[in-house]
Scaffold this motif. Structure first.
Motif, PDB file in Angstrom:
ATOM      1  N   LEU A   1      12.614  91.618  33.804  1.00 36.69           N
ATOM      2  CA  LEU A   1      10.575  92.204  33.557  1.00 36.69           C
ATOM      3  C   LEU A   1      10.148  91.388  32.412  1.00 36.69           C
TER       4      LEU A   1
ATOM      5  N   TRP B   1       7.279  89.828  39.225  1.00 32.06           N
ATOM      6  CA  TRP B   1       8.564  90.251  40.313  1.00 32.06           C
ATOM      7  C   TRP B   1       9.645  90.333  39.520  1.00 32.06           C
ATOM      8  N   PRO B   2      10.642  91.028  39.889  1.00 31.53           N
ATOM      9  CA  PRO B   2      11.914  90.839  38.602  1.00 31.53           C
ATOM     10  C   PRO B   2      12.617  89.523  39.004  1.00 31.53           C
TER      11      PRO B   2
END
Length: 205
Positions: free
Chosen positions: A100, A80-81
């Motif tokens: 990312l 997840w970012p």
């Protein structure tokens, strides 16, 4: 070309691995789901003449590894970012950014049939920065952080829970250096080079 390089390397690793399969033809894949903390090194360079600090961030992760022999595997890490604050000495937080960091590597598992199996890996990391915006003293200005690719290394161990399930703890390091621009003018290079601490639960299939 730099943006595509990690994917080219990953594809090459996968192509080399594809013809080699387990004799029994089963349990060649390991899917791990967990979390990681990205902890940038202490000194993150100088931006606009001031010492920069990039904050740590924790997020969920997913990793897929293909074991083309009992000892050797190739893996791809996604997450997840991550969200980071960029601080400058004397000014506080001046920007926030998301990133990312897909990472592709090849790993050697020393004792794949043991209950406790350490491993080492090397690979390549591509970090995509996005959603960067100025805050605090730089509010109202345009801030951008260039994408980065570089080497990555990994060390960790698998703890066998059952024939199918395992727990994994690992530490990664990635070479991440990115040019930073304010209003399209380069103000320095952020030298992030983080240590990434991870823990996950895996399933063999």
């Amino acid at each position: 070309m730099k943006v595509l390089l990690p994917f080219v390397i990953a594809a090459a690793l996968g192509t080399l691995a594809a013809p080699i399969v387990h004799a029994e033809g089963t349990d060649s894949w390991v899917l791990r789901v967990g979390g990681a903390v990205v902890a940038p090194k202490d000194n993150n360079g100088t931006l606009a003449g001031a010492r920069a600090t990039v904050s740590s961030s924790a997020r969920p992760t997913i990793d897929l590894e293909y074991m083309f022999t009992p000892n050797w595997g190739v893996d791809a890490l996604g997450a997840w970012p991550f969200l980071h604050d960029v601080k400058l000495a004397g000014l506080g937080t001046v920007a926030r950014t998301k990133q990312l960091p897909p990472t592709f590597g090849i790993n050697y598992h020393f004792m794949p049939d043991a209950a406790w199996s350490p491993f080492l890996g090397v690979g390549v990391n591509y970090t995509n920065f996005f959603g960067t915006h100025a805050t605090g003293a730089l509010y109202g200005n345009s801030v951008s952080i260039a994408n980065s690719w570089g080497a990555a290394v990994r060390a960790g161990f698998d703890l066998r829970i059952s024939d199918k399930w395992l727990a994994t703890v690992d530490v990664r390091w990635a070479d991440i250096e990115s040019d930073v621009k304010v209003n399209n003018t380069k103000v320095g290079t952020a030298k992030i080079d983080p240590v990434v601490f991870g823990a996950s639960v895996g399933y063999r299939f």
